[in-house]
Write an enzyme that holds these catalytic residues in place. Structure first.
Site, mmCIF file in Angstrom:
data_model
loop_
_atom_site.group_PDB
_atom_site.id
_atom_site.type_symbol
_atom_site.label_atom_id
_atom_site.label_comp_id
_atom_site.label_asym_id
_atom_site.label_seq_id
_atom_site.Cartn_x
_atom_site.Cartn_y
_atom_site.Cartn_z
ATOM 1 N N PHE A 149 0.815 -1.228 0.000
ATOM 2 C CA PHE A 149 0.000 0.000 0.000
ATOM 3 C C PHE A 149 0.841 1.267 0.000
ATOM 4 C CE2 PHE A 149 0.955 -0.063 4.556
ATOM 5 C CZ PHE A 149 1.112 1.285 4.818
ATOM 6 N N LYS A 173 -0.806 -7.096 -9.079
ATOM 7 C CA LYS A 173 -1.798 -7.176 -7.993
ATOM 8 C C LYS A 173 -1.529 -6.023 -7.039
ATOM 9 C CE LYS A 173 -2.859 -8.595 -4.078
ATOM 10 N NZ LYS A 173 -3.418 -7.627 -3.093
ATOM 11 N N CYS A 281 9.858 1.647 3.743
ATOM 12 C CA CYS A 281 10.800 0.593 4.139
ATOM 13 C C CYS A 281 12.215 1.147 4.280
ATOM 14 C CB CYS A 281 10.778 -0.536 3.130
ATOM 15 S SG CYS A 281 11.397 -0.009 1.543
HETATM 16 P P1 NAD Z 1 1.540 -6.618 3.238
HETATM 17 O O1 NAD Z 1 2.551 -7.683 3.363
HETATM 18 O O2 NAD Z 1 0.429 -6.595 4.224
HETATM 19 O O3 NAD Z 1 0.843 -6.685 1.787
HETATM 20 C C1 NAD Z 1 1.592 -6.721 0.596
HETATM 21 C C2 NAD Z 1 0.787 -7.441 -0.470
HETATM 22 O O4 NAD Z 1 0.551 -8.800 -0.050
HETATM 23 C C3 NAD Z 1 -0.580 -6.826 -0.722
HETATM 24 O O5 NAD Z 1 -0.845 -6.828 -2.097
HETATM 25 C C4 NAD Z 1 -1.539 -7.740 0.049
HETATM 26 O O6 NAD Z 1 -2.822 -7.816 -0.540
HETATM 27 C C5 NAD Z 1 -0.845 -9.079 -0.015
HETATM 28 N N1 NAD Z 1 -1.091 -9.915 1.186
HETATM 29 C C6 NAD Z 1 -1.313 -9.490 2.457
HETATM 30 N N2 NAD Z 1 -1.450 -10.549 3.280
HETATM 31 C C7 NAD Z 1 -1.316 -11.647 2.530
HETATM 32 C C8 NAD Z 1 -1.331 -13.050 2.805
HETATM 33 N N3 NAD Z 1 -1.546 -13.518 4.038
HETATM 34 N N4 NAD Z 1 -1.128 -13.909 1.787
HETATM 35 C C9 NAD Z 1 -0.908 -13.466 0.551
HETATM 36 N N5 NAD Z 1 -0.877 -12.148 0.219
HETATM 37 C C10 NAD Z 1 -1.075 -11.256 1.192
HETATM 38 O O7 NAD Z 1 2.340 -5.229 3.214
HETATM 39 P P2 NAD Z 1 1.735 -3.769 3.241
HETATM 40 O O8 NAD Z 1 1.152 -3.508 4.600
HETATM 41 O O9 NAD Z 1 0.884 -3.533 2.053
HETATM 42 O O10 NAD Z 1 3.070 -2.901 3.047
HETATM 43 C C11 NAD Z 1 3.888 -2.526 4.118
HETATM 44 C C12 NAD Z 1 5.046 -3.483 4.264
HETATM 45 O O11 NAD Z 1 5.781 -3.535 3.049
HETATM 46 C C13 NAD Z 1 6.051 -3.040 5.320
HETATM 47 O O12 NAD Z 1 6.463 -4.165 6.034
HETATM 48 C C14 NAD Z 1 7.195 -2.459 4.506
HETATM 49 O O13 NAD Z 1 8.453 -2.484 5.137
HETATM 50 C C15 NAD Z 1 7.162 -3.361 3.308
HETATM 51 N N6 NAD Z 1 7.811 -2.739 2.154
HETATM 52 C C16 NAD Z 1 9.033 -3.201 1.828
HETATM 53 C C17 NAD Z 1 9.721 -2.639 0.764
HETATM 54 C C18 NAD Z 1 11.102 -3.117 0.411
HETATM 55 O O14 NAD Z 1 11.623 -2.665 -0.584
HETATM 56 N N7 NAD Z 1 11.704 -4.010 1.154
HETATM 57 C C19 NAD Z 1 9.132 -1.593 0.031
HETATM 58 C C20 NAD Z 1 7.855 -1.161 0.382
HETATM 59 C C21 NAD Z 1 7.196 -1.748 1.458
#
Ligand code: NAD
Length: 486
Positions: A149, A173, A281
């Site tokens: 997000f 997605k 992140c």
């Molecule tokens: P999230 O893991 O909750 O969701 C990411 C994606 O996975 C979304 O599209 C979501 O629909 C899907 N998802 C969520 N739960 C799932 C499950 N149980 N099974 C399968 N798919 C699932 O992450 P978020 O809250 O959207 O984003 C924030 C996180 O992303 C933070 O931890 C941040 O550090 C990380 N992030 C990392 C980077 C990087 O480059 N390392 C960059 C941006 C964000």
């Protein structure tokens, strides 16, 4: 502001479906702004079929021809920065300035994709007399990207332009919290001339992710999100014999020395911890203070207090995030940490809506307690301070962190900065920089549990991820032996 209901984009059209829908509310005020479908395996299959139909014509174009579409696209994005920024502001909550910067970064990423014909040229060498070996990058076919997000425009641009430029078709997605921006991405690619089926957007949550990981026609999956989900996706995709690069969460350390420039460091660290309300992140999370850096901490508290919720400190994505962070602060208090700046008590900007998911900037000092700071990521404007007796001890603490996205050194001593840069266990290092995001053509990616898989997600490194390297060895008979007339 209300938006039309979010639809999947498949075969070059926004398609109707009968899926269950969930509401999207703006973090700015928790008002309903749209709804998003929870798509299923069937929707992913439809996107795959359309991609299969589109692939050979798309891959059959020269990369120079493909790049023309990305030049068009870049221009369309540039002409619509304000509209895109407004959408990002409404659905994600970040400020208009931050959203504008995000779109500009997407433009830079698109420009890198436009340069791929100049970079991904392969190699050629006469390996023995009359025998030539040539290598070339070939697309994988159908690939997918799963997005978080927090950067609804930029993170899809880490993958979509490069994967497509290299001749693949892609299924994206978006996060179910911020899918409206992705509708615009699809619309603008269509306007730029991208053929139908080459890009699909399938909305939803867990089921879509599982369908992507399980579909045998999808050859590679990139994921960006939290570490636990990154692990699950990496395991599922690779157990289905796919290539996978899964970027996870972060808790970034700053090693700070007494000789750090007081003004510049405090301003930079405050901006790093508070930008996008810490929902990045690459945000500064933990200071490892080496020696007496109290004047800098005092200045940092003053600077961070200048971030006003609803003015230059945006809301958190959900009410749940607010609760999680409040609970984290409570836990720290119970463990004896000192709260130098308490984000639970804040004064909202007069123009902001009190129903928004706001929290104030928070600074937690763990230096005078025997309790350990929890290792888990806090995705909000929270900065923690711990201490080390020496540079060596500071590096050791950082190296033990289970996550490894970024680490920064704040000092005027070049030798010490170099030592930290060489020894820290992090994929991205900053020296007197709080958000050390590598710009193109350098690539983006961490280590440890901040990234599963090899290579990085952007820049030159992404070329390997989205392609196979084909090696062609050829030997021809001498001209005089050829009988052209027979
Ligand atoms: P999230 O893991 O909750 O969701 C990411 C994606 O996975 C979304 O599209 C979501 O629909 C899907 N998802 C969520 N739960 C799932 C499950 N149980 N099974 C399968 N798919 C699932 O992450 P978020 O809250 O959207 O984003 C924030 C996180 O992303 C933070 O931890 C941040 O550090 C990380 N992030 C990392 C980077 C990087 O480059 N390392 C960059 C941006 C964000």
């Amino acid at each position: 502001m209300k938006y039309p209901e979010v639809k999947n984009f498949i075969g070059g059209q926004f398609v109707h479906d009968n899926n269950k829908r969930i509401n999207i509310t703006s973090p700015l005020n928790n008002v309903f702004i749209s709804s998003v479908p929870l798509s299923t395996y069937t929707d992913v299959e439809l996107a795959v079929k359309n991609a299969q139909n589109a692939f050979s014509a798309w891959n059959g174009m020269t990369s120079k021809m493909r790049s023309q579409i990305f030049y068009n696209y870049r221009q369309i994005v540039e002409q619509n920065i304000a509209e895109l920024a407004a959408i990002i502001h409404h659905e994600n909550g970040k400020t208009i300035d931050e959203a504008t910067a995000e779109v500009k970064k997407s433009i830079e990423l698109t420009e890198f994709a436009c340069s791929i014909p100049q970079i991904a040229t392969g190699e050629v060498l006469e390996v023995s007399q009359g025998v030539e070996c040539r290598s070339e990058y070939t697309p994988l076919g159908i690939v997918a990207c799963i997005n978080p997000f927090n950067f609804p425009h930029m993170v899809p641009h880490w993958t979509i332009p490069n994967a497509l430029m290299l001749g693949n078709c892609i299924i994206a997605k978006p996060s179910e919290f911020t899918p409206i921006t992705s509708m615009k991405i699809a619309e603008m690619f269509k306007e730029a001339g991208l053929p139908d089926g080459v890009l699909s957007i399938v909305n939803g949550n867990r089921e879509v992710v599982e369908a992507i990981c399980d579909n045998p026609e999808i050859k590679a999956v990139s994921f960006v999100g939290s570490t636990d989900v990154a692990k699950t996706v990496y395991r599922r995709a690779t157990s289905n014999l796919k290539r996978c690069l899964a970027l996870g969460g972060a808790k970034n350390h700053l090693i700070v020395l007494p000789d750090a420039n007081l003004e510049l460091s405090a301003t930079d660290i405050a901006a790093s911890m508070c930008g996008s309300s810490g929902q990045r992140c690459m945000a500064a999370s933990v200071m490892i203070a080496v020696g007496n850096v109290n004047p800098l901490i005092k200045k940092l508290c003053e600077e961070a207090a200048e971030y006003i919720p609803g003015k230059n400190l945006p809301p958190l994505i959900t009410k749940k995030s607010f609760k999680d962070i409040s609970n984290y602060i409570d836990e720290a208090v119970k463990k004896g940490a000192k709260i130098l700046l308490d984000g639970r008590k804040f004064k909202l900007d007069e123009n902001a809506d009190e129903n928004g998911n706001y929290i104030g900037a928070t600074i937690i000092d763990w230096r005078n307690t025997n309790e350990k700071m929890p290792e888990r990521e806090v995705f909000g404007p929270v900065f923690e301070i711990i201490s080390a007796k020496s540079i060596e001890e500071a590096i050791e603490i950082q190296q033990k962190s289970p996550l490894g996205n970024a680490c920064s050194a704040f000092t005027q001593n070049g030798g010490i900065a170099k030592m930290i840069a060489q020894q820290a266990t992090a994929g991205m290092i900053g020296i007197n920089i709080g958000v050390p995001v590598p710009r193109e053509p350098f690539s983006f990616g961490g280590v440890n549990s901040s990234k599963f898989g090899t290579g990085d997600i952007t820049g030159k490194s992404s070329i390997q991820f989205w392609t196979n390297l084909r090696k062609i060895t050829s030997k021809w008979a001498k001209h005089e032996k050829a009988d052209w007339m027979s």
